[in-house]
Design an enzyme around this catalytic site. Structure first.
Site, mmCIF file in Angstrom:
data_model
loop_
_atom_site.group_PDB
_atom_site.id
_atom_site.type_symbol
_atom_site.label_atom_id
_atom_site.label_comp_id
_atom_site.label_asym_id
_atom_site.label_seq_id
_atom_site.Cartn_x
_atom_site.Cartn_y
_atom_site.Cartn_z
ATOM 1 N N LYS A 8 -9.422 20.494 4.644
ATOM 2 C CA LYS A 8 -8.355 20.015 5.185
ATOM 3 C C LYS A 8 -7.070 21.003 5.434
ATOM 4 O O LYS A 8 -6.853 21.832 4.642
ATOM 5 C CB LYS A 8 -7.731 19.033 4.105
ATOM 6 C CG LYS A 8 -6.416 18.287 4.823
ATOM 7 C CD LYS A 8 -5.816 17.247 4.158
ATOM 8 C CE LYS A 8 -4.950 17.756 3.174
ATOM 9 N NZ LYS A 8 -3.485 17.970 3.961
ATOM 10 N N ASP A 21 -4.921 17.710 9.565
ATOM 11 C CA ASP A 21 -4.046 16.699 9.139
ATOM 12 C C ASP A 21 -2.434 17.354 9.585
ATOM 13 O O ASP A 21 -1.824 18.031 8.801
ATOM 14 C CB ASP A 21 -4.106 16.862 7.695
ATOM 15 C CG ASP A 21 -3.143 15.957 6.814
ATOM 16 O OD1 ASP A 21 -2.658 14.888 7.684
ATOM 17 O OD2 ASP A 21 -2.734 16.136 5.717
ATOM 18 N N LYS A 71 -0.778 14.852 11.496
ATOM 19 C CA LYS A 71 0.044 13.376 11.454
ATOM 20 C C LYS A 71 0.911 13.394 12.892
ATOM 21 O O LYS A 71 2.050 13.493 12.791
ATOM 22 C CB LYS A 71 0.892 13.419 10.473
ATOM 23 C CG LYS A 71 0.317 13.529 8.807
ATOM 24 C CD LYS A 71 1.311 13.188 7.624
ATOM 25 C CE LYS A 71 0.553 13.176 6.466
ATOM 26 N NZ LYS A 71 -0.125 14.394 6.046
ATOM 27 N N HIS A 124 2.888 12.105 16.104
ATOM 28 C CA HIS A 124 3.522 10.911 16.256
ATOM 29 C C HIS A 124 4.378 11.121 17.439
ATOM 30 O O HIS A 124 5.619 11.818 17.200
ATOM 31 C CB HIS A 124 4.426 10.820 14.858
ATOM 32 C CG HIS A 124 5.132 9.515 14.785
ATOM 33 N ND1 HIS A 124 6.052 8.873 13.782
ATOM 34 C CD2 HIS A 124 5.350 8.583 15.875
ATOM 35 C CE1 HIS A 124 6.304 7.763 13.951
ATOM 36 N NE2 HIS A 124 6.092 7.529 15.044
ATOM 37 N N ASP A 125 4.099 10.780 18.405
ATOM 38 C CA ASP A 125 4.967 10.838 19.781
ATOM 39 C C ASP A 125 4.535 9.832 20.754
ATOM 40 O O ASP A 125 3.867 8.577 20.331
ATOM 41 C CB ASP A 125 4.731 12.247 20.362
ATOM 42 C CG ASP A 125 5.916 12.795 20.827
ATOM 43 O OD1 ASP A 125 6.580 12.047 21.756
ATOM 44 O OD2 ASP A 125 6.220 13.774 20.629
ATOM 45 N N ILE A 126 5.013 9.810 21.853
ATOM 46 C CA ILE A 126 4.718 8.668 23.002
ATOM 47 C C ILE A 126 3.270 8.905 23.203
ATOM 48 O O ILE A 126 2.523 9.925 22.928
ATOM 49 C CB ILE A 126 5.611 8.840 24.303
ATOM 50 C CG1 ILE A 126 5.423 10.205 25.044
ATOM 51 C CG2 ILE A 126 6.895 8.415 23.805
ATOM 52 C CD1 ILE A 126 5.819 10.281 26.257
ATOM 53 N N THR A 176 1.983 11.894 25.257
ATOM 54 C CA THR A 176 1.821 13.244 24.615
ATOM 55 C C THR A 176 0.871 13.295 23.576
ATOM 56 O O THR A 176 0.215 14.413 23.237
ATOM 57 C CB THR A 176 3.342 13.455 23.838
ATOM 58 O OG1 THR A 176 4.164 13.304 24.953
ATOM 59 C CG2 THR A 176 3.484 14.930 23.209
ATOM 60 N N THR A 184 3.720 8.075 1.257
ATOM 61 C CA THR A 184 4.114 7.683 -0.056
ATOM 62 C C THR A 184 5.423 8.263 -0.642
ATOM 63 O O THR A 184 5.693 7.777 -1.726
ATOM 64 C CB THR A 184 2.925 8.557 -0.963
ATOM 65 O OG1 THR A 184 2.716 9.642 -0.809
ATOM 66 C CG2 THR A 184 1.523 7.602 -0.750
ATOM 67 N N ARG A 238 -5.740 13.394 -9.407
ATOM 68 C CA ARG A 238 -5.656 14.386 -10.448
ATOM 69 C C ARG A 238 -6.626 14.249 -11.466
ATOM 70 O O ARG A 238 -7.001 13.166 -12.095
ATOM 71 C CB ARG A 238 -4.296 14.222 -10.875
ATOM 72 C CG ARG A 238 -3.256 14.899 -10.221
ATOM 73 C CD ARG A 238 -3.352 16.341 -9.990
ATOM 74 N NE ARG A 238 -2.264 16.847 -9.132
ATOM 75 C CZ ARG A 238 -2.241 17.113 -7.676
ATOM 76 N NH1 ARG A 238 -3.391 16.741 -7.163
ATOM 77 N NH2 ARG A 238 -1.267 17.694 -7.052
ATOM 78 N N GLN A 281 3.259 15.302 -7.211
ATOM 79 C CA GLN A 281 2.398 13.947 -6.964
ATOM 80 C C GLN A 281 2.859 12.889 -8.091
ATOM 81 O O GLN A 281 3.077 13.294 -9.258
ATOM 82 C CB GLN A 281 1.040 14.042 -7.170
ATOM 83 C CG GLN A 281 0.509 14.875 -6.076
ATOM 84 C CD GLN A 281 0.588 14.479 -4.491
ATOM 85 O OE1 GLN A 281 1.162 13.365 -4.404
ATOM 86 N NE2 GLN A 281 -0.166 15.211 -3.757
ATOM 87 N N GLY A 324 -5.980 19.450 -3.826
ATOM 88 C CA GLY A 324 -5.468 20.868 -3.449
ATOM 89 C C GLY A 324 -5.342 21.566 -4.838
ATOM 90 O O GLY A 324 -6.139 22.249 -5.229
ATOM 91 N N ARG A 325 -4.043 21.581 -5.222
ATOM 92 C CA ARG A 325 -3.626 22.401 -6.349
ATOM 93 C C ARG A 325 -4.715 22.593 -7.700
ATOM 94 O O ARG A 325 -4.874 23.472 -8.189
ATOM 95 C CB ARG A 325 -2.156 22.263 -6.530
ATOM 96 C CG ARG A 325 -1.346 22.901 -5.590
ATOM 97 C CD ARG A 325 0.152 22.612 -5.554
ATOM 98 N NE ARG A 325 0.086 20.942 -5.460
ATOM 99 C CZ ARG A 325 1.090 20.062 -5.335
ATOM 100 N NH1 ARG A 325 2.519 20.725 -5.343
ATOM 101 N NH2 ARG A 325 1.139 18.977 -4.967
HETATM 102 O O1 C5P Z 1 -3.571 17.750 -4.544
HETATM 103 P P1 C5P Z 1 -2.369 18.514 -3.994
HETATM 104 O O2 C5P Z 1 -1.195 17.852 -4.557
HETATM 105 O O3 C5P Z 1 -2.189 19.979 -3.857
HETATM 106 O O4 C5P Z 1 -2.652 18.014 -2.287
HETATM 107 C C1 C5P Z 1 -1.594 18.210 -1.450
HETATM 108 C C2 C5P Z 1 -1.992 17.857 0.017
HETATM 109 O O5 C5P Z 1 -2.219 16.374 0.087
HETATM 110 C C3 C5P Z 1 -1.240 18.207 0.783
HETATM 111 O O6 C5P Z 1 -1.717 18.816 1.886
HETATM 112 C C4 C5P Z 1 -0.370 17.122 1.651
HETATM 113 O O7 C5P Z 1 0.070 17.182 2.552
HETATM 114 C C5 C5P Z 1 -1.495 15.867 1.276
HETATM 115 N N1 C5P Z 1 -0.804 14.608 1.150
HETATM 116 C C6 C5P Z 1 -0.135 14.369 -0.203
HETATM 117 N N2 C5P Z 1 0.342 13.010 -0.065
HETATM 118 C C7 C5P Z 1 0.147 12.020 0.863
HETATM 119 C C8 C5P Z 1 -0.422 12.661 1.968
HETATM 120 C C9 C5P Z 1 -1.080 13.875 1.997
HETATM 121 O O8 C5P Z 1 0.019 14.995 -0.972
HETATM 122 N N3 C5P Z 1 0.556 11.026 0.829
#
Ligand code: C5P
Length: 242
Positions: free
Chosen positions: A41, A75, A77, A79-81, A84, A130, A191, A200, A220-221
């Site tokens: 991603k 990713d 996201k 968001h426009d007309i 565009t 979220t 997680r 998060q 991600g992390r």
């Molecule tokens: O697992 P981690 O928290 O590092 O993942 C973060 C990724 O998930 C980021 O790229 C973030 O933009 C995406 N993301 C999020 N919450 C959302 C939508 C996407 O954390 N509601």
């Protein structure tokens, strides 16, 4: 009912969030995780720093470790007309992302414009961020519970041609029960039980999110923040595929 066909893969149903601080780290993470996961991603941070070429770079680095089949998730996201968004999506067409996020709040015509521009991409609707709770939504004049709004906007995006939705672990089971089985549900905020939550708030374990009907987990992390991202991705994949 879950869309089980998409689970029949040798690779874990994970989209690794490559929120890397520089290109060298980005490349390193791609090569480390690609042998284990289904999807990479590229988010707004990297897209703004490296440009759309980041998608090609991810694909190229993954191919260098034998994964020329890896899915690429753009990713940004949109968001426009509608005009565009349609043109922005057309500009991305040569990069052929597997997924492209757009905001469902842009309305069905906007979602349809992205779908028309990228017929082979799974246009993925983000419903309610979220980071917004019921109070903030109410202050914006958006009424109803967050779940009702998510469902309403999800249906609107699907009718406009979206083939995937981003949803929190809290929404995945209700969406799974109400949207067609072939709609891919993509869930961030995941997680593993032994991981830090970071920023998060409402998290779920990968196993729980999949059991609730998620098809693809954004992580991600818990992978990229480890000393050995390759080992972290491999360990998660082994758990999820066993
Ligand atoms: O697992 P981690 O928290 O590092 O993942 C973060 C990724 O998930 C980021 O790229 C973030 O933009 C995406 N993301 C999020 N919450 C959302 C939508 C996407 O954390 N509601």
């Amino acid at each position: 009912m879950t869309s089980g066909a998409r689970r029949d893969s040798a690779f874990a149903p994970i989209a690794v969030a490559l929120d890397a601080p520089d290109e060298a780290t980005f490349d390193e993470w791609v090569r480390a995780v690609s042998p284990s996961v289904r999807c990479l991603k590229v988010g707004l941070e990297v897209f703004c720093r490296q440009g759309p070429q980041a998608l090609e770079r991810a694909r190229h680095q993954a191919a260098s470790v034998g994964r020329d089949d890896i899915e690429i998730f753009c990713d940004v996201k949109l968001h426009d007309i509608p005009a565009t968004v349609g043109k922005a999506a057309t500009a991305l067409a040569p990069l052929a992302p597997t997924y492209l996020t757009v905001h469902a709040a842009g309305g069905p015509e906007m979602v349809a414009a992205a779908v028309e521009a990228l017929p082979t991409t799974r246009v993925t609707a983000v419903t309610v961020l979220t980071s917004l709770d019921a109070e903030q939504l109410g202050a914006l004049g958006i009424t109803g519970s967050p779940q009702e709004i998510v469902l309403r906007w999800a249906r609107s995006a699907i009718e406009a041609g979206a083939l995937a939705l981003v949803c929190s672990p809290q929404e995945v089971s209700i969406l799974r029960a109400h949207v067609p089985a072939d709609i891919t549900l993509i869930t961030p905020g995941v997680r593993p039980a032994d991981s830090a939550a970071d920023d998060q708030r409402r998290t779920a374990t990968p196993e729980r999110a999949l059991a609730d009907g998620a098809d693809l987990l954004v992580i991600g992390r818990p992978i990229t923040g480890q000393d050995d991202p390759a080992a972290a991705a491999r360990a998660l994949a082994t758990t999820l595929l066993s």
